[in-house]
Design a protein around this motif. Sequence first.
Motif, PDB file in Angstrom:
ATOM      1  N   ARG A  62      -4.029   1.145  -5.042  1.00 17.87           N
ATOM      2  CA  ARG A  62      -4.080   2.608  -5.106  1.00 17.87           C
ATOM      3  C   ARG A  62      -2.751   3.201  -4.648  1.00 17.87           C
ATOM      4  N   LEU A  63      -2.254   4.120  -5.442  1.00 22.90           N
ATOM      5  CA  LEU A  63      -0.970   4.748  -5.126  1.00 22.90           C
ATOM      6  C   LEU A  63      -1.182   6.209  -4.747  1.00 22.90           C
ATOM      7  N   THR A  64      -0.585   6.609  -3.618  1.00 23.74           N
ATOM      8  CA  THR A  64      -0.594   8.031  -3.241  1.00 23.74           C
ATOM      9  C   THR A  64       0.850   8.534  -3.270  1.00 23.74           C
ATOM     10  N   VAL A  65       1.045   9.623  -4.013  1.00 23.42           N
ATOM     11  CA  VAL A  65       2.376  10.235  -4.071  1.00 23.42           C
ATOM     12  C   VAL A  65       2.365  11.408  -3.100  1.00 23.42           C
ATOM     13  N   VAL A  66       3.300  11.414  -2.179  1.00 25.72           N
ATOM     14  CA  VAL A  66       3.407  12.506  -1.204  1.00 25.72           C
ATOM     15  C   VAL A  66       4.706  13.253  -1.512  1.00 25.72           C
ATOM     16  N   GLU A  77       5.340   1.124   1.281  1.00 27.93           N
ATOM     17  CA  GLU A  77       5.673   2.539   1.190  1.00 27.93           C
ATOM     18  C   GLU A  77       7.151   2.637   0.823  1.00 27.93           C
ATOM     19  N   GLN A  92       2.916  17.227   0.815  1.00 26.43           N
ATOM     20  CA  GLN A  92       1.533  17.264   0.305  1.00 26.43           C
ATOM     21  C   GLN A  92       1.184  15.943  -0.383  1.00 26.43           C
ATOM     22  N   ALA A  93       0.074  15.334   0.044  1.00 29.90           N
ATOM     23  CA  ALA A  93      -0.381  14.104  -0.626  1.00 29.90           C
ATOM     24  C   ALA A  93      -1.158  14.495  -1.874  1.00 29.90           C
ATOM     25  N   GLN A  94      -0.761  13.977  -3.021  1.00 28.51           N
ATOM     26  CA  GLN A  94      -1.505  14.228  -4.259  1.00 28.51           C
ATOM     27  C   GLN A  94      -2.717  13.297  -4.302  1.00 28.51           C
ATOM     28  N   PRO A  95      -3.722  13.608  -5.138  1.00 29.19           N
ATOM     29  CA  PRO A  95      -4.888  12.712  -5.217  1.00 29.19           C
ATOM     30  C   PRO A  95      -4.426  11.297  -5.580  1.00 29.19           C
ATOM     31  N   PRO A  96      -4.988  10.268  -4.921  1.00 31.23           N
ATOM     32  CA  PRO A  96      -4.528   8.902  -5.179  1.00 31.23           C
ATOM     33  C   PRO A  96      -4.686   8.504  -6.635  1.00 31.23           C
TER      34      PRO A  96
END
Length: 395
Positions: free
Chosen positions: A309-313, A289, A317-321
């Motif tokens: 898999r990358l999740t941008v927060v 992270e 708000q977490a965007q779709p991975p």
Amino acid sequence: MPKRPSRRDLIAAAGVTAALATTAKAQPKAKETAMPASDHVGFAIVGLGKLSLTQLIPALKKTKSAKLVAVVSGHPEKARKVAAENGLPADAVYGYDDYDRIAKDPRIQVVYIVLPNALHAEHTIKAFKAGKHVLCEKPMATTIADAEAMIAAAKAAQRQLMIAYRCHYEPMNLDVMRRLRSQSLGKVRQINTTMGRQADPSDPSDAWRLDLKLSGNGALGDMGVYGVSAARYLLNEEPIAVQAWAQTDRSDPRFKETEDLINWQFRFLSGVIANGSTSFNYAATMAFEAICEQGRLVADPAAFYGGNRLTVVEGGQAQPPVPAPAGDQFAREMDWMADVVRGKAPMVSPGEEGLQDMRLMEAILESAAKDGATVKTDWGYRRAVDPAKVVDAKA
Ligand code: NDP
């Protein structure tokens, strides 16, 4: 008792080969090796264990520039079977006792060392003496002296030494590097890496990893090295100091010789702090992270063979991975090595990169042995080539 899931049980195999960048700058010249008639670069795989059989040899069917031309094994029957399955002639099978004969085999240009860590140095140095280039698995070696001897042997032979840091060539890791370089979420403040799994002593592939002489340092060199390396390539900066702590239950028969849980904290001149953790006694994880001023980049998994898999927060708000693009990391890595040998790509993960991680792991163990005492690590190393700038770089 149910069998503990191994890392490999949890890792999905990757799909098709992705294209390599052709925009990379020319490689500093190494001595030319005789090219075979085919325009492929010939690879000999040394050690037919799990990684070779389940990932590398299958990946060599998807490569564009690299080609399997020989195998080296201590088990002739297995080696002959693997050779036959892959269309190799009988004279493309070597043992460790006649390994030096590769010098006379013009089909082989690159020797890929996939042996237990303590055997990397010996077989790398012999390959250089035979005039071959070497791609060597991580961790580079079990001692700093061995790592330095490998680099010296490459220089003496004027051949390339690349450490098989597949994440340097993996699209999701490259995407995170580029997002961090662009400061799209502001400056990075903190990196967290967790790299570990349950070791299974009944599995021969894990038995040597728990043996100090063969592995060097257990979970740290096997899994923790991904976190040490990731903190550095995510930031494109080197740690100036480390503090570390180890927690090991010596009554667990797996940890007679090596440490189990190790946590460390790297400090960087930019002010970033990178926390790392590794263990051979926690649930399988290869995640990191990056916490920036305005958001977080969460890569989980970050370093599996496939399915990263990358999740941008951002703004809470977490965007779709974002799934990593399909592609075989091992094929990309071997194609990159082939292109380095052909002078078509720059060296991204040279022996010096492996040595830097070796030194940092030694500093981690030194600090842990002193219960978190600060160990200075700014000995002047700087990465020569930023993977984010050259691998899959847009023209
Ligand atoms: P394995 O134990 O499955 O295979 C190692 C092979 O080395 C054996 O099958 C054997 O092949 C050969 N060997 C020679 N001498 C010995 C010995 N004394 N003890 C045991 N094996 C010996 O290990 P892996 O394939 O999992 O790992 C090999 C290397 O690859 C390690 O350095 C590891 O860190 C690295 N690795 C890297 C990964 C990555 O993602 N980059 C993932 C997994 C491993 P033979 O019978 O043909 O002689």
